[in-house]
Design an enzyme around this catalytic site. Structure first.
Site, mmCIF file in Angstrom:
data_model
loop_
_atom_site.group_PDB
_atom_site.id
_atom_site.type_symbol
_atom_site.label_atom_id
_atom_site.label_comp_id
_atom_site.label_asym_id
_atom_site.label_seq_id
_atom_site.Cartn_x
_atom_site.Cartn_y
_atom_site.Cartn_z
ATOM 1 N N ASP A 73 -2.889 -1.870 -5.133
ATOM 2 C CA ASP A 73 -3.324 -0.647 -4.446
ATOM 3 C C ASP A 73 -3.919 0.321 -5.471
ATOM 4 O OD1 ASP A 73 -3.677 1.657 -2.965
ATOM 5 O OD2 ASP A 73 -1.605 1.782 -2.274
ATOM 6 N N SER A 129 -4.464 3.368 -5.324
ATOM 7 C CA SER A 129 -3.797 4.676 -5.363
ATOM 8 C C SER A 129 -2.695 4.719 -6.416
ATOM 9 C CB SER A 129 -3.242 5.067 -3.992
ATOM 10 O OG SER A 129 -2.136 4.264 -3.651
ATOM 11 N N PHE A 136 0.830 -1.197 0.000
ATOM 12 C CA PHE A 136 0.000 0.000 0.000
ATOM 13 C C PHE A 136 0.866 1.248 0.000
ATOM 14 C CE2 PHE A 136 -2.511 -3.370 1.875
ATOM 15 C CZ PHE A 136 -3.666 -3.289 1.119
ATOM 16 N N CYS A 137 0.271 2.350 -0.474
ATOM 17 C CA CYS A 137 0.922 3.637 -0.568
ATOM 18 C C CYS A 137 1.637 3.966 0.743
ATOM 19 C CB CYS A 137 -0.129 4.706 -0.872
ATOM 20 S SG CYS A 137 0.540 6.347 -1.138
ATOM 21 N N PRO A 138 2.884 4.367 0.671
ATOM 22 C CA PRO A 138 3.682 4.763 -0.496
ATOM 23 C C PRO A 138 4.615 3.678 -1.022
ATOM 24 C CG PRO A 138 4.816 5.507 1.448
ATOM 25 C CD PRO A 138 3.552 4.776 1.916
#
Length: 79
Positions: free
Chosen positions: A43, A45, A16-18
């Protein structure tokens, strides 16, 4: 270029981000200028972050696709 033609791959599934973009920043350096990196991510994002990464750092986003919950990117490394 077909979706299967690439020089290296980055598997960022489950991250997941980042993390996916941080890994991309390191992995793109393993590709020769003009070479293609395939990125696999889950993810959502990344649909925002990876195009911006390419734009800001001078890489070409060749293809961006989605297969169920899998996001697939082909990135040509800039100079």
């Amino acid at each position: 270029m077909s979706a299967t033609e690439y020089d290296l791959e980055l598997d960022a599934r489950g991250l997941f981000c980042p993390e996916p973009v941080m890994m991309l920043h390191n992995r793109i350096n393993d590709v020769q200028p003009g070479g293609v990196l395939r990125v696999l991510a889950t993810d959502p994002s990344t649909t925002r972050d990876i195009p911006r990464f390419c734009q800001f750092l001078g890489h070409e986003l060749i293809n961006q696709s989605e297969d169920d919950d899998l996001f697939i990117y082909l990135i040509r490394r800039g100079q």
